[in-house]
Design a protein around this motif. Structure first.
Motif, short mmCIF file in Angstrom:
data_model
loop_
_atom_site.label_atom_id
_atom_site.label_comp_id
_atom_site.label_asym_id
_atom_site.label_seq_id
_atom_site.Cartn_x
_atom_site.Cartn_y
_atom_site.Cartn_z
N VAL A 151 6.21 9.89 -0.93
CA VAL A 151 7.19 10.63 -1.73
C VAL A 151 7.97 11.56 -0.82
O VAL A 151 7.39 12.31 -0.03
N THR A 152 9.29 11.52 -0.93
CA THR A 152 10.17 12.42 -0.18
C THR A 152 11.16 13.05 -1.14
O THR A 152 11.20 12.71 -2.32
N ARG B 279 0.50 9.16 -13.15
CA ARG B 279 0.58 8.71 -11.75
C ARG B 279 -0.63 9.21 -10.97
O ARG B 279 -1.12 10.31 -11.20
N THR B 280 -1.06 8.41 -10.01
CA THR B 280 -2.11 8.85 -9.10
C THR B 280 -1.43 9.40 -7.86
O THR B 280 -0.77 8.65 -7.14
N VAL B 281 -1.56 10.70 -7.65
CA VAL B 281 -0.88 11.36 -6.54
C VAL B 281 -1.91 11.98 -5.61
O VAL B 281 -2.74 12.79 -6.03
N LEU B 282 -1.85 11.58 -4.35
CA LEU B 282 -2.69 12.18 -3.31
C LEU B 282 -1.79 13.11 -2.51
O LEU B 282 -0.81 12.67 -1.92
N GLY B 283 -2.12 14.40 -2.54
CA GLY B 283 -1.32 15.39 -1.81
C GLY B 283 -2.06 15.87 -0.58
O GLY B 283 -3.28 15.97 -0.58
N ILE B 284 -1.30 16.15 0.47
CA ILE B 284 -1.88 16.72 1.69
C ILE B 284 -0.98 17.88 2.09
O ILE B 284 0.22 17.70 2.32
N ASP B 285 -1.56 19.08 2.13
CA ASP B 285 -0.74 20.25 2.47
C ASP B 285 -0.65 20.42 3.99
O ASP B 285 -1.19 19.62 4.75
N ILE C 51 1.79 9.25 -2.29
CA ILE C 51 1.29 10.23 -1.33
C ILE C 51 2.39 11.26 -1.09
O ILE C 51 3.50 10.93 -0.70
N LYS C 52 2.03 12.53 -1.35
CA LYS C 52 2.93 13.65 -1.07
C LYS C 52 2.31 14.43 0.08
O LYS C 52 1.28 15.06 -0.09
N ALA C 53 2.93 14.36 1.24
CA ALA C 53 2.40 15.03 2.42
C ALA C 53 3.43 16.02 2.95
O ALA C 53 4.64 15.75 2.92
N ASP C 54 2.95 17.14 3.44
CA ASP C 54 3.83 18.15 4.01
C ASP C 54 4.56 17.58 5.22
O ASP C 54 4.00 16.80 5.99
N ARG C 55 5.82 17.96 5.40
CA ARG C 55 6.63 17.41 6.50
C ARG C 55 6.11 17.79 7.88
O ARG C 55 6.40 17.11 8.85
N SER C 56 5.32 18.86 7.99
CA SER C 56 4.81 19.28 9.29
C SER C 56 3.51 18.56 9.66
O SER C 56 2.98 18.76 10.75
#
Length: 147
Positions: free
Chosen positions: A132-133, A61-67, A103-108
């Motif tokens: 992604v949640t 999978r191609t996952v773009l994460g943002i902390d 896209i996995k992004a922090d909830r804040s």
């Protein structure tokens, strides 16, 4: 010539393991400190959702994460925000049959940052962009998969 019988020797037959144990304990402490820093990578608290379709994590999978600080990660590796579009494009060229961006992004994170990440994905050639949640605690998904 007289032969000398050696009866009293100062040779110890026991192995002294104290230095070895000291070295092992030092190595253990070093690994305990260094390993979390190496494994850490991308960390974010994902938003909660209800009635989610559960999908196992896949390596390809191609996952773009943002902390929470707005730092970008591509497949858990830190990247510069300015390089994200080019790196995503290169990632999609490696497997052109699957141009799905998760896209996995922090909830804040601010919503505008999420929109910026989705725009980066579109510019890079993603056909589908999925946020992604995680399933809300105490709830259960009612989604049924039709095959």
């Amino acid at each position: 010539m007289q032969s000398h019988d050696i009866k009293d020797t100062n040779v110890m037959a026991d192995i002294n393991v104290t230095p070895m144990v000291d070295v092992m304990l030092v190595l253990l402490v070093i690994f305990m400190i260094v390993t979390p820093a190496i494994v850490a990578g991308f960390k974010a608290q994902l938003p909660d959702g209800v009635n989610l379709l559960s999908r196992p994590e896949e390596e390809d999978r191609t996952v773009l994460g943002i902390d929470m600080n707005g730092a970008y990660y591509l497949n858990k590796r830190p990247i510069a925000a300015g390089d994200a579009a080019a790196l995503l494009r290169a990632e999609f060229e490696r497997h052109p049959e699957d141009r799905v961006l998760f896209i996995k992004a922090d909830r804040s994170l601010r919503y505008g940052e999420m929109m910026k990440a989705m725009e980066l994905g579109r510019e890079a050639g993603a056909r589908v962009i999925a946020a992604v949640t995680e399933q809300s605690p105490g709830t259960e998904s009612n989604v049924r998969v039709v095959e």
